[in-house]
Design a protein around this motif. Structure first.
Motif, PDB file in Angstrom:
ATOM      1  N   THR A 269       7.631   7.643 -12.928  1.00  0.00           N
ATOM      2  CA  THR A 269       6.259   8.215 -12.988  1.00  0.00           C
ATOM      3  C   THR A 269       5.109   7.976 -12.070  1.00  0.00           C
ATOM      4  OG1 THR A 269       5.560   6.654 -14.560  1.00  0.00           O
ATOM      5  CG2 THR A 269       6.613   8.595 -15.531  1.00  0.00           C
ATOM      6  N   GLY A 270       5.340   6.833 -11.685  1.00  0.00           N
ATOM      7  CA  GLY A 270       4.318   6.081 -10.990  1.00  0.00           C
ATOM      8  C   GLY A 270       2.974   5.529 -11.535  1.00  0.00           C
ATOM      9  N   TYR A 271       3.018   5.681 -12.765  1.00  0.00           N
ATOM     10  CA  TYR A 271       2.118   5.382 -13.878  1.00  0.00           C
ATOM     11  C   TYR A 271       1.509   3.752 -13.346  1.00  0.00           C
ATOM     12  CZ  TYR A 271      -0.844   4.709 -17.680  1.00  0.00           C
ATOM     13  OH  TYR A 271      -1.818   4.151 -18.392  1.00  0.00           O
ATOM     14  N   THR A 272       2.386   2.872 -12.860  1.00  0.00           N
ATOM     15  CA  THR A 272       2.191   1.405 -12.858  1.00  0.00           C
ATOM     16  C   THR A 272       1.219   1.088 -11.849  1.00  0.00           C
ATOM     17  OG1 THR A 272       4.157   1.073 -11.480  1.00  0.00           O
ATOM     18  CG2 THR A 272       4.129   0.437 -13.830  1.00  0.00           C
ATOM     19  N   ALA A 273       1.163   2.310 -10.736  1.00  0.00           N
ATOM     20  CA  ALA A 273       0.298   2.179  -9.370  1.00  0.00           C
ATOM     21  C   ALA A 273      -0.972   3.116  -9.490  1.00  0.00           C
ATOM     22  CB  ALA A 273       1.273   2.596  -8.094  1.00  0.00           C
ATOM     23  N   ALA A 274      -0.975   3.858 -10.636  1.00  0.00           N
ATOM     24  CA  ALA A 274      -1.937   4.837 -10.785  1.00  0.00           C
ATOM     25  C   ALA A 274      -3.434   4.269 -10.624  1.00  0.00           C
ATOM     26  CB  ALA A 274      -1.716   5.520 -12.087  1.00  0.00           C
ATOM     27  N   SER A 275      -3.473   2.857 -11.076  1.00  0.00           N
ATOM     28  CA  SER A 275      -5.078   2.447 -11.180  1.00  0.00           C
ATOM     29  C   SER A 275      -5.512   2.199  -9.601  1.00  0.00           C
ATOM     30  CB  SER A 275      -4.980   1.395 -11.870  1.00  0.00           C
ATOM     31  OG  SER A 275      -4.283   0.119 -11.266  1.00  0.00           O
ATOM     32  N   GLN A 276      -4.362   2.164  -8.710  1.00  0.00           N
ATOM     33  CA  GLN A 276      -4.855   1.931  -7.359  1.00  0.00           C
ATOM     34  C   GLN A 276      -5.296   3.276  -6.576  1.00  0.00           C
ATOM     35  OE1 GLN A 276      -1.869  -0.696  -5.749  1.00  0.00           O
ATOM     36  NE2 GLN A 276      -1.773  -1.701  -7.564  1.00  0.00           N
ATOM     37  N   PHE A 277      -4.640   4.553  -6.866  1.00  0.00           N
ATOM     38  CA  PHE A 277      -4.765   5.585  -6.499  1.00  0.00           C
ATOM     39  C   PHE A 277      -6.206   6.081  -5.942  1.00  0.00           C
ATOM     40  CE2 PHE A 277      -0.562   7.187  -8.887  1.00  0.00           C
ATOM     41  CZ  PHE A 277       0.110   6.708  -8.060  1.00  0.00           C
ATOM     42  N   PRO A 278      -7.161   5.651  -6.748  1.00  0.00           N
ATOM     43  CA  PRO A 278      -8.558   6.271  -6.165  1.00  0.00           C
ATOM     44  C   PRO A 278      -8.912   5.694  -4.969  1.00  0.00           C
ATOM     45  CG  PRO A 278      -8.652   6.113  -8.585  1.00  0.00           C
ATOM     46  CD  PRO A 278      -7.110   5.486  -8.146  1.00  0.00           C
ATOM     47  N   ALA A 279      -8.627   4.064  -4.913  1.00  0.00           N
ATOM     48  CA  ALA A 279      -8.863   3.452  -3.829  1.00  0.00           C
ATOM     49  C   ALA A 279      -8.225   3.821  -2.390  1.00  0.00           C
ATOM     50  CB  ALA A 279      -8.909   1.955  -3.824  1.00  0.00           C
ATOM     51  N   LEU A 280      -6.595   4.069  -2.725  1.00  0.00           N
ATOM     52  CA  LEU A 280      -5.942   4.504  -1.738  1.00  0.00           C
ATOM     53  C   LEU A 280      -6.267   5.721  -1.003  1.00  0.00           C
ATOM     54  CD1 LEU A 280      -2.514   3.333  -3.252  1.00  0.00           C
ATOM     55  CD2 LEU A 280      -3.637   2.391  -1.074  1.00  0.00           C
ATOM     56  N   SER A 281      -6.790   6.874  -1.926  1.00  0.00           N
ATOM     57  CA  SER A 281      -7.064   8.131  -1.607  1.00  0.00           C
ATOM     58  C   SER A 281      -8.136   8.348  -0.528  1.00  0.00           C
ATOM     59  CB  SER A 281      -7.234   9.017  -2.958  1.00  0.00           C
ATOM     60  OG  SER A 281      -8.473   8.835  -3.541  1.00  0.00           O
ATOM     61  N   GLU A 282      -8.943   6.894  -0.662  1.00  0.00           N
ATOM     62  CA  GLU A 282     -10.041   6.880   0.389  1.00  0.00           C
ATOM     63  C   GLU A 282      -9.697   7.086   1.785  1.00  0.00           C
ATOM     64  OE1 GLU A 282     -13.598   7.021  -0.272  1.00  0.00           O
ATOM     65  OE2 GLU A 282     -12.951   7.491  -2.293  1.00  0.00           O
ATOM     66  N   HIS A 283      -8.444   6.367   2.016  1.00  0.00           N
ATOM     67  CA  HIS A 283      -7.692   6.213   3.373  1.00  0.00           C
ATOM     68  C   HIS A 283      -6.829   6.912   3.456  1.00  0.00           C
ATOM     69  CE1 HIS A 283     -10.538   2.825   3.476  1.00  0.00           C
ATOM     70  NE2 HIS A 283     -10.182   2.506   2.440  1.00  0.00           N
TER      71      HIS A 283
END
Length: 153
Positions: A44-58
């Motif tokens: 699912t990728g759920y374990t990395a989901a908390s990092q998605f907003p910051a990653l989506s900046e770049h």
């Protein structure tokens, strides 16, 4: 929250999707490097989901979803991902960087994907806690048993 809702209703085939809702960009996602996140064994990728907003900046962030009840073989998953990378290369600017980040089981998928279609400009692979020691784990000895387990009721 949108990822949680998506996973709850995640039937269908394995697929690539954008895990965050659309927002106002200072740059269009296509102007950013592509980051394709490949999930661990949960699919699912759920374990990395908390990092998605910051990653989506770049990055233009995409993730691969393997629905819980899906039983696509490993080579089938790699083919789906290769087809997606081919689509991105064909529809993006020629110099757009493509990063693949694989976590745990996704690390194995990342390496197989790089081997299968690295010639398409996929030269940036990030492994996060890759499952490269799988052969030494209990899961390797249980591998023949796992497909025989009944589906979740």
């Amino acid at each position: 929250e949108s990822l949680i809702e998506y996973i709850k209703g995640s039937g269908g085939p394995p697929r690539v999707f954008s895990p965050l809702p659309p927002r106002n960009w200072t740059r269009t996602p296509e102007d950013l490097p592509l980051l394709l996140v490949l999930p661990g064994i949960d699919g699912t990728g759920y374990t990395a989901a908390s990092q998605f907003p910051a990653l989506s900046e770049h990055f233009d962030l995409k993730t691969f979803l393997i629905p819980v009840d899906d039983r696509t073989p490993l080579d089938g998953l790699v083919k789906i991902l290769c087809d997606y990378i081919e689509f991105e290369v064909a529809s993006s600017r020629p110099d757009r960087p493509i990063y693949v980040m694989g976590e745990s089981f996704g690390g194995i998928l990342s390496l197989l994907l790089a081997d299968a279609c690295g010639h398409l400009c996929l030269n940036r692979v990030v492994l996060v806690n890759p499952a490269t020691s799988f052969g030494n784990s209990i899961w390797a000895s249980m591998g023949d048993v796992l497909p025989q387990l009944p589906a979740q009721a």
